[in-house]
Design a protein around this motif. Structure first.
Motif, PDB file in Angstrom:
ATOM      1  N   MET A   3       0.991  -1.217   0.054  1.00 18.96           N
ATOM      2  CA  MET A   3       0.150  -0.063   0.119  1.00 18.96           C
ATOM      3  C   MET A   3       0.845   1.292   0.084  1.00 18.96           C
ATOM      4  N   LEU A   4       0.700   2.282  -0.879  1.00 17.60           N
ATOM      5  CA  LEU A   4       1.167   3.726  -0.831  1.00 17.60           C
ATOM      6  C   LEU A   4       0.099   4.469  -0.205  1.00 17.60           C
ATOM      7  N   ARG A   5       0.777   5.228   0.777  1.00 15.82           N
ATOM      8  CA  ARG A   5      -0.054   6.396   1.166  1.00 15.82           C
ATOM      9  C   ARG A   5       0.748   7.718   0.550  1.00 15.82           C
ATOM     10  N   PHE A   6      -0.219   8.496  -0.160  1.00 12.13           N
ATOM     11  CA  PHE A   6       0.488   9.679  -0.672  1.00 12.13           C
ATOM     12  C   PHE A   6      -0.530  10.969  -0.243  1.00 12.13           C
ATOM     13  N   ALA A   7      -0.028  12.068  -0.269  1.00 15.24           N
ATOM     14  CA  ALA A   7      -0.711  13.381  -0.058  1.00 15.24           C
ATOM     15  C   ALA A   7      -0.716  14.043  -1.026  1.00 15.24           C
ATOM     16  N   THR A   8      -1.625  14.925  -1.503  1.00 15.34           N
ATOM     17  CA  THR A   8      -1.653  16.064  -2.456  1.00 15.34           C
ATOM     18  C   THR A   8      -1.413  17.478  -1.681  1.00 15.34           C
ATOM     19  N   ALA A   9      -0.718  18.351  -2.295  1.00 10.48           N
ATOM     20  CA  ALA A   9      -0.409  19.781  -1.708  1.00 10.48           C
ATOM     21  C   ALA A   9      -0.369  20.762  -3.079  1.00 10.48           C
ATOM     22  N   GLY A  10      -0.549  21.857  -2.713  1.00 10.90           N
ATOM     23  CA  GLY A  10      -0.421  22.953  -3.577  1.00 10.90           C
ATOM     24  C   GLY A  10      -1.213  24.194  -3.340  1.00 10.90           C
ATOM     25  N   ILE A 118       6.230  28.759  -9.623  1.00 13.34           N
ATOM     26  CA  ILE A 118       6.433  28.212  -8.212  1.00 13.34           C
ATOM     27  C   ILE A 118       5.989  29.501  -7.407  1.00 13.34           C
ATOM     28  N   LEU A 119       5.055  29.177  -6.499  1.00 14.49           N
ATOM     29  CA  LEU A 119       4.500  30.260  -5.738  1.00 14.49           C
ATOM     30  C   LEU A 119       5.058  29.977  -3.965  1.00 14.49           C
ATOM     31  N   GLU A 120       4.599  30.905  -3.184  1.00 17.52           N
ATOM     32  CA  GLU A 120       4.919  30.701  -1.820  1.00 17.52           C
ATOM     33  C   GLU A 120       4.531  29.272  -1.115  1.00 17.52           C
ATOM     34  N   GLN A 121       3.358  29.137  -1.587  1.00 20.82           N
ATOM     35  CA  GLN A 121       2.498  28.007  -1.300  1.00 20.82           C
ATOM     36  C   GLN A 121       3.383  26.618  -1.399  1.00 20.82           C
ATOM     37  N   SER A 122       3.815  26.826  -2.781  1.00 18.56           N
ATOM     38  CA  SER A 122       4.600  25.760  -3.271  1.00 18.56           C
ATOM     39  C   SER A 122       5.859  25.331  -2.431  1.00 18.56           C
ATOM     40  N   ARG A 123       6.664  26.385  -2.068  1.00 19.46           N
ATOM     41  CA  ARG A 123       7.739  26.080  -1.273  1.00 19.46           C
ATOM     42  C   ARG A 123       7.149  25.769   0.198  1.00 19.46           C
ATOM     43  N   ARG A 124       6.133  26.262   0.749  1.00 19.81           N
ATOM     44  CA  ARG A 124       5.520  25.912   1.963  1.00 19.81           C
ATOM     45  C   ARG A 124       5.382  24.595   2.046  1.00 19.81           C
ATOM     46  N   HIS A 125       4.763  23.881   1.001  1.00 20.05           N
ATOM     47  CA  HIS A 125       4.445  22.572   1.028  1.00 20.05           C
ATOM     48  C   HIS A 125       5.491  21.622   1.004  1.00 20.05           C
ATOM     49  N   ALA A 126       6.447  22.059   0.169  1.00 19.35           N
ATOM     50  CA  ALA A 126       7.643  21.193   0.088  1.00 19.35           C
ATOM     51  C   ALA A 126       8.410  21.201   1.275  1.00 19.35           C
ATOM     52  N   THR A 127       8.481  22.302   1.947  1.00 17.58           N
ATOM     53  CA  THR A 127       9.238  22.548   3.393  1.00 17.58           C
ATOM     54  C   THR A 127       8.530  21.529   4.110  1.00 17.58           C
ATOM     55  N   ASP A 353      10.311  30.192   9.036  1.00 18.47           N
ATOM     56  CA  ASP A 353       9.290  30.687   7.935  1.00 18.47           C
ATOM     57  C   ASP A 353       9.615  29.699   6.929  1.00 18.47           C
ATOM     58  N   VAL A 354       8.379  29.098   6.597  1.00 23.14           N
ATOM     59  CA  VAL A 354       8.784  27.948   5.813  1.00 23.14           C
ATOM     60  C   VAL A 354       8.859  28.222   4.318  1.00 23.14           C
ATOM     61  N   ASN A 355       8.553  29.403   3.761  1.00 23.65           N
ATOM     62  CA  ASN A 355       8.738  29.871   2.783  1.00 23.65           C
ATOM     63  C   ASN A 355      10.025  30.140   2.418  1.00 23.65           C
ATOM     64  N   THR A 356      10.637  30.886   3.173  1.00 26.68           N
ATOM     65  CA  THR A 356      12.102  31.389   3.054  1.00 26.68           C
ATOM     66  C   THR A 356      13.269  30.479   3.910  1.00 26.68           C
ATOM     67  N   LEU A 357      12.807  29.548   4.729  1.00 30.78           N
ATOM     68  CA  LEU A 357      13.727  28.838   5.632  1.00 30.78           C
ATOM     69  C   LEU A 357      14.255  29.713   6.476  1.00 30.78           C
ATOM     70  N   HIS A 358      14.076  30.922   6.803  1.00 35.27           N
ATOM     71  CA  HIS A 358      14.591  31.924   7.708  1.00 35.27           C
ATOM     72  C   HIS A 358      14.097  31.639   9.111  1.00 35.27           C
ATOM     73  N   ARG A 359      15.146  31.567  10.175  1.00 35.44           N
ATOM     74  CA  ARG A 359      14.707  31.317  11.603  1.00 35.44           C
ATOM     75  C   ARG A 359      14.509  32.759  12.236  1.00 35.44           C
ATOM     76  N   ALA A 360      13.321  33.058  12.919  1.00 32.50           N
ATOM     77  CA  ALA A 360      13.154  34.239  13.446  1.00 32.50           C
ATOM     78  C   ALA A 360      13.411  33.689  15.214  1.00 32.50           C
ATOM     79  N   GLU A 361      14.583  34.254  15.580  1.00 33.11           N
ATOM     80  CA  GLU A 361      14.793  33.870  16.872  1.00 33.11           C
ATOM     81  C   GLU A 361      14.445  35.007  18.029  1.00 33.11           C
ATOM     82  N   GLY A 362      14.738  34.862  19.144  1.00 36.37           N
ATOM     83  CA  GLY A 362      14.226  35.863  20.125  1.00 36.37           C
ATOM     84  C   GLY A 362      12.980  35.816  20.198  1.00 36.37           C
TER      85      GLY A 362
END
Length: 415
Positions: A3-10, A118-127, A353-362
């Motif tokens: 069995m293969l479980r797969f998810a769709t995102a976009g 490629i949109l922000e959401q595409s990067r978000r879902h890949a991340t 930030d899952v779109n840019t992979l930036h880490r907001a600290e503090g």
């Protein structure tokens, strides 16, 4: 048959629900009355075509607004493989729903509109798919019919996505040009794109190799229930029931029970259909041991020379799922495999930030749908592995004790 479980995102309107509808329709996995209902709804809405997205958009609000809100699960099978589909939402405010749908997936399909790229959401879902260690990702460039089946458009989107994915932890990445509306390259090869020489989507789903994704080295058996029958003829029976998280267990194997540290040997492995010679994921079995030792729900059976961590200090990445933000010092319940404990939030290290992979600290709080790294302290030890090594023993959920709501999903970071 596996069995293969797969998810769709976009992103919104990229055609996720239509793609799944096309998969179900072209693989002849829907009933006539389902198709008749979709045809009738499409006519009532004035559509010029049969809207196959209606096969998965089950909520009334989804049908009225033309968007996906909830995670819709669909099942179908071909002669080669069984499938479970999780159709996840594209809106940013439903990120928590996507995390839920992708958490058990073997493969994620990230859908991109060929006209938009490629949109922000595409990067978000890949991340998110990368954070959840989904082993296989397919970039499906949809609506190729609206860009005149252009090879240049497809290759430009593919190259941009692959460049972004190189920053992520993605082990297997494939790109396929499709048109969900017309069915090109979904179940059958497209005559409109002779320049594309790869597999169609269904062929790829049927043949992607997933056996090596399962961890068969590290024996992990979280005990769910202790079975002590009351009938006189079975009164001496003491078994430990649960689902094998990873590894292979056999009668005669020496095992260690955590957190107690007691050792014994497997006497037999029972199932509803009788004894078996071995148990492996995701089998549900009952294990009997040679020695009567103190074992209860939440304990983990493993190998003496290959043991997980036993710790009360948890370094984790979490997705916050509640309207009320997470704060340092907050007290919650944690559910990890079959063990429940209370926990306190000691620190919030950063928000990702899952779109840019930036880490907001503090920062001191995490809001709805935000992902961050935290340190938790539990009242009782958890028997756990890093999520990168074991997706079952490396994941948990957090519960608000006052409302009993699930407020976060988390994964344990590498040590």
């Amino acid at each position: 048959m596996d069995m293969l479980r797969f998810a769709t995102a976009g992103s919104v309107d990229d055609g996720k629900s239509t793609l799944i509808g096309r998969l179900l329709y072209d693989s002849k996995s829907i009933f006539e009355d389902q198709l008749e209902s979709v045809e009738a709804t499409s006519r009532d809405r004035g559509d010029e075509y049969v809207d196959l997205a209606l096969l998965t958009d089950g909520l009334r609000a989804e049908r009225e607004q033309g968007i996906t809100i909830d995670v819709a699960y669909r099942y179908f099978a071909t002669p080669k493989r069984k499938f479970i589909i999780a159709d996840t939402p594209g809106h940013a405010q439903y990120t928590r729903n996507m995390v839920t749908g992708a958490s058990t997936a073997d493969l994620a399909i990230v859908l991109v509109d060929a006209r938009k790229g490629i949109l922000e959401q595409s990067r978000r879902h890949a991340t998110i798919a990368s954070l959840l260690r989904v082993p296989h990702i397919v970039l499906a460039v949809n609506k190729m019919d609206l860009v005149d089946w252009s090879q240049d458009v497809f290759e430009s989107i593919r190259d941009e996505f692959f460049a972004f994915a190189s920053k992520l932890n993605v082990t297997d990445l494939t790109a396929i040009p499709v048109s969900a509306l017309t069915g090109d390259n979904v179940v059958t090869r497209s005559e409109n794109m002779p320049w594309y020489e790869g597999s169609n989507l269904l062929h790829h789903l049927e043949n992607v190799y997933i056996s090596s994704d399962r961890n068969l080295q590290d024996v992990r058996f979280p005990v769910q229930y202790v079975i002590r029958p009351q009938q006189s003829k079975h009164r001496d029976y003491r078994g430990y029931a649960g689902q094998v998280a990873s590894g292979v267990l056999k009668p005669g194997d020496e095992v260690l029970v955590l957190p107690s540290g007691l050792t014994s040997t497997i006497a037999s492995i029972d199932t509803a259909d009788g004894p078996v010679d071995e148990a492996f994921p995701p089998m549900s079995v009952t294990i009997r041991l040679e020695d009567e030792i103190d074992i209860s729900r939440g304990d983990v059976i493993c190998r003496p020379a290959n043991r997980p961590d036993v710790t009360q200090d948890i370094d984790a990445t979490i997705c916050w799922m509640d309207e009320h933000p997470l704060a340092v010092g907050q007290k919650l319940s944690v559910l990890h495999t079959t063990r429940a404990a209370r926990t306190i939030v000691k620190n919030i290290h950063y928000q990702l930030d899952v779109n840019t992979l930036h880490r907001a600290e503090g920062i001191h709080t995490l809001g709805l749908n935000e992902i961050g790294r935290v340190t938790l302290r539990t009242t009782t030890p958890l028997v756990a592995d890093p999520y990168s090594r074991n997706r079952t023993t490396g994941s948990f959920v957090l519960i608000d004790e006052a409302t009993n709501r699930t407020v976060a999903a988390g994964t344990l970071n590498d040590r």
